[in-house]
Motif scaffolding. Structure first.
Motif, PDB file in Angstrom:
ATOM      1  N   ASP A   1       0.798  -1.223   0.000  1.00 58.96           N
ATOM      2  CA  ASP A   1       0.000   0.000   0.000  1.00 58.96           C
ATOM      3  C   ASP A   1       0.830   1.271   0.000  1.00 58.96           C
ATOM      4  OD1 ASP A   1      -2.488  -1.209  -0.148  1.00 58.96           O
ATOM      5  OD2 ASP A   1      -2.591  -1.519   2.012  1.00 58.96           O
ATOM      6  N   ASN A   2       2.166   1.152  -0.032  1.00 56.70           N
ATOM      7  CA  ASN A   2       3.035   2.311  -0.213  1.00 56.70           C
ATOM      8  C   ASN A   2       3.248   2.560  -1.697  1.00 56.70           C
ATOM      9  OD1 ASN A   2       5.504   2.359   2.509  1.00 56.70           O
ATOM     10  ND2 ASN A   2       3.329   2.790   2.528  1.00 56.70           N
ATOM     11  N   SER A   3       3.610   3.809  -2.033  1.00 61.23           N
ATOM     12  CA  SER A   3       4.049   4.071  -3.397  1.00 61.23           C
ATOM     13  C   SER A   3       5.419   3.416  -3.589  1.00 61.23           C
ATOM     14  CB  SER A   3       4.162   5.568  -3.657  1.00 61.23           C
ATOM     15  OG  SER A   3       5.290   6.106  -2.985  1.00 61.23           O
ATOM     16  N   CYS A   4       5.798   3.215  -4.830  1.00 61.26           N
ATOM     17  CA  CYS A   4       7.090   2.580  -5.112  1.00 61.26           C
ATOM     18  C   CYS A   4       8.240   3.415  -4.558  1.00 61.26           C
ATOM     19  CB  CYS A   4       7.251   2.371  -6.615  1.00 61.26           C
ATOM     20  SG  CYS A   4       6.047   1.206  -7.288  1.00 61.26           S
ATOM     21  N   LEU A   5       8.126   4.736  -4.630  1.00 60.85           N
ATOM     22  CA  LEU A   5       9.172   5.603  -4.091  1.00 60.85           C
ATOM     23  C   LEU A   5       9.293   5.427  -2.575  1.00 60.85           C
ATOM     24  CD1 LEU A   5      11.087   7.660  -5.424  1.00 60.85           C
ATOM     25  CD2 LEU A   5       9.510   9.463  -4.700  1.00 60.85           C
ATOM     26  N   GLN A   6       8.162   5.304  -1.896  1.00 58.33           N
ATOM     27  CA  GLN A   6       8.187   5.097  -0.444  1.00 58.33           C
ATOM     28  C   GLN A   6       8.792   3.732  -0.096  1.00 58.33           C
ATOM     29  OE1 GLN A   6       3.935   5.733   0.034  1.00 58.33           O
ATOM     30  NE2 GLN A   6       4.290   7.611   1.229  1.00 58.33           N
ATOM     31  N   VAL A   7       8.466   2.713  -0.902  1.00 57.71           N
ATOM     32  CA  VAL A   7       9.018   1.377  -0.675  1.00 57.71           C
ATOM     33  C   VAL A   7      10.544   1.422  -0.723  1.00 57.71           C
ATOM     34  CG1 VAL A   7       9.294  -0.918  -1.713  1.00 57.71           C
ATOM     35  CG2 VAL A   7       7.010   0.079  -1.458  1.00 57.71           C
TER      36      VAL A   7
ATOM     37  N   GLU B   1      12.557   4.101  -0.396  1.00 57.71           N
ATOM     38  CA  GLU B   1      13.088   4.915   0.699  1.00 57.71           C
ATOM     39  C   GLU B   1      13.103   4.136   2.016  1.00 57.71           C
ATOM     40  OE1 GLU B   1      12.314   9.160   3.014  1.00 57.71           O
ATOM     41  OE2 GLU B   1      11.175   8.726   1.192  1.00 57.71           O
ATOM     42  N   SER B   2      12.155   3.197   2.183  1.00 58.10           N
ATOM     43  CA  SER B   2      12.098   2.406   3.422  1.00 58.10           C
ATOM     44  C   SER B   2      13.344   1.555   3.616  1.00 58.10           C
ATOM     45  CB  SER B   2      10.849   1.513   3.439  1.00 58.10           C
ATOM     46  OG  SER B   2      10.993   0.386   2.581  1.00 58.10           O
ATOM     47  N   GLY B   3      14.120   1.345   2.536  1.00 60.76           N
ATOM     48  CA  GLY B   3      15.356   0.588   2.658  1.00 60.76           C
ATOM     49  C   GLY B   3      16.359   1.234   3.595  1.00 60.76           C
ATOM     50  N   TYR B   4      16.283   2.548   3.762  1.00 59.58           N
ATOM     51  CA  TYR B   4      17.162   3.227   4.709  1.00 59.58           C
ATOM     52  C   TYR B   4      16.915   2.779   6.146  1.00 59.58           C
ATOM     53  CZ  TYR B   4      19.049   6.744   1.465  1.00 59.58           C
ATOM     54  OH  TYR B   4      19.726   7.389   0.456  1.00 59.58           O
ATOM     55  N   TYR B   5      15.672   2.360   6.422  1.00 56.80           N
ATOM     56  CA  TYR B   5      15.265   2.066   7.791  1.00 56.80           C
ATOM     57  C   TYR B   5      15.046   0.575   8.037  1.00 56.80           C
ATOM     58  CZ  TYR B   5      14.229   6.947   6.832  1.00 56.80           C
ATOM     59  OH  TYR B   5      14.321   8.254   6.411  1.00 56.80           O
ATOM     60  N   ASP B   6      15.215  -0.246   6.991  1.00 51.42           N
ATOM     61  CA  ASP B   6      15.026  -1.699   7.095  1.00 51.42           C
ATOM     62  C   ASP B   6      13.629  -2.058   7.590  1.00 51.42           C
ATOM     63  OD1 ASP B   6      17.760  -2.397   6.342  1.00 51.42           O
ATOM     64  OD2 ASP B   6      18.316  -1.536   8.264  1.00 51.42           O
ATOM     65  N   THR B   7      12.651  -1.247   7.205  1.00 50.09           N
ATOM     66  CA  THR B   7      11.258  -1.529   7.554  1.00 50.09           C
ATOM     67  C   THR B   7      10.507  -1.984   6.303  1.00 50.09           C
ATOM     68  OG1 THR B   7      10.722   0.818   7.222  1.00 50.09           O
ATOM     69  CG2 THR B   7      11.195   0.092   9.468  1.00 50.09           C
ATOM     70  N   LEU B   8       9.445  -2.741   6.518  1.00 46.66           N
ATOM     71  CA  LEU B   8       8.636  -3.225   5.394  1.00 46.66           C
ATOM     72  C   LEU B   8       7.610  -2.155   5.029  1.00 46.66           C
ATOM     73  CD1 LEU B   8       8.082  -7.006   6.263  1.00 46.66           C
ATOM     74  CD2 LEU B   8       9.994  -5.884   5.122  1.00 46.66           C
ATOM     75  N   GLY B   9       8.103  -1.105   4.402  1.00 49.62           N
ATOM     76  CA  GLY B   9       7.277   0.047   4.070  1.00 49.62           C
ATOM     77  C   GLY B   9       7.756   1.259   4.850  1.00 49.62           C
TER      78      GLY B   9
ATOM     79  N   PHE C   1       7.159   4.142   7.370  1.00 49.94           N
ATOM     80  CA  PHE C   1       6.254   4.454   8.478  1.00 49.94           C
ATOM     81  C   PHE C   1       6.612   5.787   9.143  1.00 49.94           C
ATOM     82  CE2 PHE C   1       6.449  -0.206   8.145  1.00 49.94           C
ATOM     83  CZ  PHE C   1       5.111  -0.464   7.874  1.00 49.94           C
ATOM     84  N   ARG C   2       7.216   6.680   8.378  1.00 50.06           N
ATOM     85  CA  ARG C   2       7.580   8.001   8.873  1.00 50.06           C
ATOM     86  C   ARG C   2       7.475   8.964   7.701  1.00 50.06           C
ATOM     87  NH1 ARG C   2      13.374   6.818  10.933  1.00 50.06           N
ATOM     88  NH2 ARG C   2      12.474   4.731  11.197  1.00 50.06           N
TER      89      ARG C   2
END
Length: 500
Positions: free
Chosen positions: A371-377, A379-387, A389-390
């Motif tokens: 349910d995230n945009s591809c850009l958000q997905v 960017e989430s790699g910086y935080y090692d989260t599955l999506g 959340f900030r």
């Protein structure tokens, strides 16, 4: 009684606010089996979903002739819609937990208490609805034998490997005794032996009276397929018998360029200056669940800058081995494992490990929220989260977009992950793995579902990354041609043991 099985006439097909097909015509006769081919995003999966009744037809019509024939001889009240006589095997499974309240989650297979909240293979097959007709020849015994599930019957479905799961999904589809079986990229995730057996499997299926439509690669059309349809940008541009089909006319563009200067710039953003003597060291690693040994005294040392291929058949233990490295498997604490110069269990957290690793796998793709945009997905790699959340960070979002351009998926930046082709979803997760410039890259079957050009571009991208820095690589695949040229070391597993 007509010889037609299915007819789509001048159909307009929509999903949400997107028109997928306009003026779509597609006709199948009894006894025909079709292969759908085309580049990524051409509409192969969308056509299967349309036939399965997943999308809205706002113009034209689709006529399920086989359903009308069925109603003449059997109780039509048992089959309220024609879609119950269709089985669709998709790239992703839709398994549920025992209480049927939630879907499974990523890492669940490695947590002993939670992994028990799953049906066994036998239990799962017993839940499959079955319908009787004159071709009801597929029994549990027959599908188990055909798809080599005997040794898996008591295993929880959450613990199956990617390839084992694909075999189970096909077995479940056959148990329905469908009149039409549709397969979406059925060979992805299957090892060499099972792919070699696939011709025989499809031949037995069609011989039982089941019509088959499969979306597949132009290089993997089974001999029993009678017709081919080529799609491009939502249009069927060619139809012919397999005998008359000329694949050389429809090869995907394989010309490729890599912007090395841009890639070098990306690899130097927030580069981690840390150096390590050893990336991974495993001594006599032994993993078992109950009486089942998954890894049997594995020894493996990976030094900085080394590029490894991890190979082996479905169920060999590759995913479990990677889970020990990636911090997902709690049994790592009971074994002698060193990661980035630190022995597991000496105070480092899972997040300390994950920030040093860029990881992608079929399981991560299966369970990643969409349910995230591809850009958000990415960017989430910086935080090692599955999506994400900030709130998005502007600078990091710009870097994410640059990685999307490098992987040729920038057009999907503002689109939700769930609304783009599966191959583009994988590329988004690959960009997510790359964005933080980790010391270790783990790519587990990264090219599943990609067309020829995407595979070549990604392979060249990996080779360029390896040439520009000191990154360490573990690469898993069942296809020899996908292995990057930079890979020069191999660990091969079979039945949990290192065999080479």
């Amino acid at each position: 009684m007509t010889n037609a099985l299915l007819s789509i006439n001048k159909a307009t097909v929509r999903f949400l606010n997107t028109t997928l097909f306009t003026g779509l015509n597609f006709n199948i006769n009894k006894g025909e089996s079709w292969a759908l081919i085309g580049e990524s995003g051409s509409g192969k999966s969308a056509l299967l979903q349309t036939i399965a009744g997943r999308f809205n037809i706002t113009g034209g019509e689709i006529d399920y002739h086989f359903w009308h024939d069925y109603a003449k001889f059997f109780n039509a009240n048992d089959i309220a819609t024609p879609h119950k006589l269709i089985a669709l095997v998709e790239p992703k499974h839709h398994f549920r937990n025992l209480s049927n309240t939630t879907d499974f989650y990523y890492q669940q297979r490695y947590n002993s208490s939670d992994s028990e909240d799953a049906l066994t293979v036998t239990d799962y097959l017993n839940t499959v609805p079955r319908f009787s007709h004159d071709n009801s020849s597929w029994t549990s015994e027959k599908v188990v034998s055909l798809l080599r599930l005997e040794t898996l019957l008591s295993k929880q479905i959450i613990k199956l490997s990617n390839g084992e799961t694909k075999r189970l999904m096909l077995a479940a589809a056959l148990l329905k005794n469908p009149l039409l079986l549709m397969l979406d990229s059925p060979l992805t995730g299957l090892d060499v032996k099972t792919r070699e057996e696939f011709n025989s499997i499809i031949e037995q299926i069609t011989a039982s009276g089941i019509n088959v439509i499969m979306a597949t690669s132009i290089h993997e059309i089974p001999a029993v397929i009678t017709h081919v349809a080529v799609l491009s940008k939502g249009v069927i541009i060619h139809e012919s018998t397999t005998q008359d089909f000329k694949p050389e006319l429809f090869q995907t563009d394989t010309t490729d360029t890599i912007d090395s200067s841009e890639l070098s710039a990306l690899l130097n953003i927030d580069k981690n200056p840390a150096t390590y003597n050893v990336i991974v060291k495993m001594d006599e690693v032994h993993i078992k669940y109950g009486d089942k040994v998954i890894l049997d005294n594995v020894n493996w040392q990976i030094n900085p800058g080394e590029h490894w291929a991890l190979l082996g058949p479905n169920g060999a233990g590759k995913s479990t081995l990677l889970s020990l490295i990636n911090g997902d498997n709690p049994q790592a604490y009971a074994n002698n494992i060193v990661l980035f110069d630190k022995k597991r269990g000496t105070g480092e957290s899972i997040w300390d490990i994950k920030k040093k690793i860029g990881f992608v796998s079929p399981e991560l793709h299966q369970y990643f929220p969409t349910d995230n945009s591809c850009l958000q997905v990415i960017e989430s790699g910086y935080y090692d989260t599955l999506g994400l959340f900030r709130p998005s960070n502007k600078e990091r979002a710009e870097i994410a977009l640059r990685w999307m351009k490098a992987l040729e998926i920038a057009k999907y930046a503002r689109v939700l992950l769930k609304n783009i082709p599966a191959s583009a979803q994988r590329l988004c997760l690959l960009a997510r793995a790359l964005i933080k410039n980790p010391a270790l890259l783990i790519f587990d079957e990264p090219c599943q579902g990609m067309d020829d050009h995407q595979q070549l571009h990604f392979k060249n991208l990996v080779d360029t990354i390896c040439s520009l820095g000191n990154v360490t690589l573990i690469y898993v695949t069942h296809y020899q041609h996908e292995i990057p040229n930079s890979v020069d070391k191999v660990l091969r597993l079979d039945k949990g043991k290192v065999v080479s």
